[in-house]
Enzyme design. Structure first.
Site, short mmCIF file in Angstrom:
data_model
loop_
_atom_site.label_atom_id
_atom_site.label_comp_id
_atom_site.label_asym_id
_atom_site.label_seq_id
_atom_site.Cartn_x
_atom_site.Cartn_y
_atom_site.Cartn_z
N GLU A 61 20.75 -25.34 36.04
CA GLU A 61 19.83 -26.46 35.86
C GLU A 61 19.65 -26.78 34.38
O GLU A 61 19.98 -25.98 33.50
CB GLU A 61 18.47 -26.14 36.49
CG GLU A 61 17.76 -24.98 35.83
CD GLU A 61 16.25 -24.99 36.07
OE1 GLU A 61 15.62 -25.95 35.60
OE2 GLU A 61 15.76 -24.06 36.71
N LYS A 110 8.05 -18.28 40.38
CA LYS A 110 7.26 -18.03 39.18
C LYS A 110 5.94 -17.38 39.60
O LYS A 110 5.32 -17.78 40.57
CB LYS A 110 7.02 -19.33 38.42
CG LYS A 110 8.32 -19.93 37.86
CD LYS A 110 8.05 -21.24 37.15
CE LYS A 110 9.34 -21.80 36.55
NZ LYS A 110 10.32 -22.20 37.57
#
Length: 328
Positions: free
Chosen positions: A42, A180
């Site tokens: 990404e 996360k």
């Protein structure tokens, strides 16, 4: 109907009614045509997640790591209205430039960016979708998006990352260090279960939490080597079109101290409330707080885990290629 056209520099995937929709770099196009392993990367991490200077060094390190693992790297971004799968070094420099001014593009934003000639960095959702459209089946990133915690003073949240729905309908393997740790991991795992996305732990029985090696939640399945991970992915593809999540814990020497992590998270959530931050701005603000308040320790952890994930993704991509060759 789509067709591939080669222009000598790469491969343009063309929609016959509406024109080009994405362009592959020459080495990515050659690798796909030759049945060699490719790993998608990404670009939001580079443009929005790391400071200038360090982001370019990490971008090059990630691509080198994938190559060292025996695969071809395909960093993905939208530049001047063209979705690009595989960037030149000059394009990497552009993505990482302090004045790049790139939009953050989730999957819902890609069509508008292409149609309006804009430039942007791709998130997990948009990277996975563009990778799949190009024929790239393995994707390495840092952490998956998920269900956010309510901001202080609120009891519920509607803030759920598009990464989850995209993974549910996009047949790519995402190698990451879990979600996360600023997210509601229990709720996120429930959503993945509902969407029938297999979750694998790499050499661990505990689901990782990005900066932390364990979230306190068990993984449904454990694999201890790239070949076993590839076997699970290949078998899953016979029954489902959904993606697969391979959770690889942050290297132990770079794990954040849990007490420090929890304090930073509490401070970050309060910061969101004070500033009225919501939507796609939540993660960048929280990560910036972690990077600043940890004295750079979270940046070191972020780099270490994404590099480890790139290496593992390259290895698994190679094993998937071997499996495909055996079944021809």
């Amino acid at each position: 109907m789509r067709r591939r056209e080669f222009d000598g520099r790469g491969c343009t995937l063309v929609n016959t009614q509406h024109g080009p929709i994405l362009t592959l770099s020459a080495d990515v196009a050659d690798a796909i045509a030759g049945g060699r392993p490719v790993v998608a990367l990404e670009s939001t991490l580079l443009s929005h997640g790391l400071p200038p200077g360090r982001n370019l060094a990490v971008a090059r390190r990630l691509e080198r790591t994938v190559r060292d693992a025996g695969a071809v790297p395909a960093t993905i971004a939208v530049l001047d209205g063209t979705a690009r799968v595989g960037l030149t070094d000059a394009e990497l420099e552009r993505v990482c430039a302090p004045d790049a001014g790139l939009d953050k593009l989730s999957l819902r934003d890609v069509g508008a960016a292409v149609a309006l000639g804009r430039s942007g960095a791709t998130t997990v959702a948009s990277t996975a979708a563009l990778a799949a459209a190009a024929g790239v089946a393995v994707f390495a990133t840092g952490g998956l998006g998920g269900v956010h915690h309510p901001v202080p003073g609120e009891s519920v949240t509607w803030d759920v990352s598009a990464d989850l729905a995209t993974l549910a309908r996009t047949g790519v393997l995402v190698v990451c260090s879990g979600m996360k740790s600023i997210l509601d991991i229990a709720a996120t795992l429930e959503v993945l279960e509902t969407q029938s996305v297999p979750v694998l732990g790499y050499r661990t029985d505990d689901f990782p939490a990005f900066y932390l090696r364990s979230s306190g939640h068990r993984v449904p399945h454990r694999v201890d080597d790239p070949a076993r991970a590839a076997a699970v992915v290949a078998a899953h593809r016979r029954f489902s079109d959904s993606g697969v999540l391979l959770a690889n814990p942050v290297p132990g020497e770079h794990e954040l101290d849990r007490a420090v992590h929890d304090r930073l998270l509490a401070e970050g959530l309060e910061l969101l409330r004070e500033r009225g931050v919501s939507g796609s701005d939540v993660t960048p603000v929280l990560l910036e707080h972690f990077h600043t308040a940890s004295g750079g320790a979270s940046l070191d952890a972020n780099e270490a885990l994404v590099v480890a994930n790139a290496a593992l993704a390259g290895q698994v991509a190679g094993e998937l290629t071997t499996l495909a060759e055996r079944t021809r």
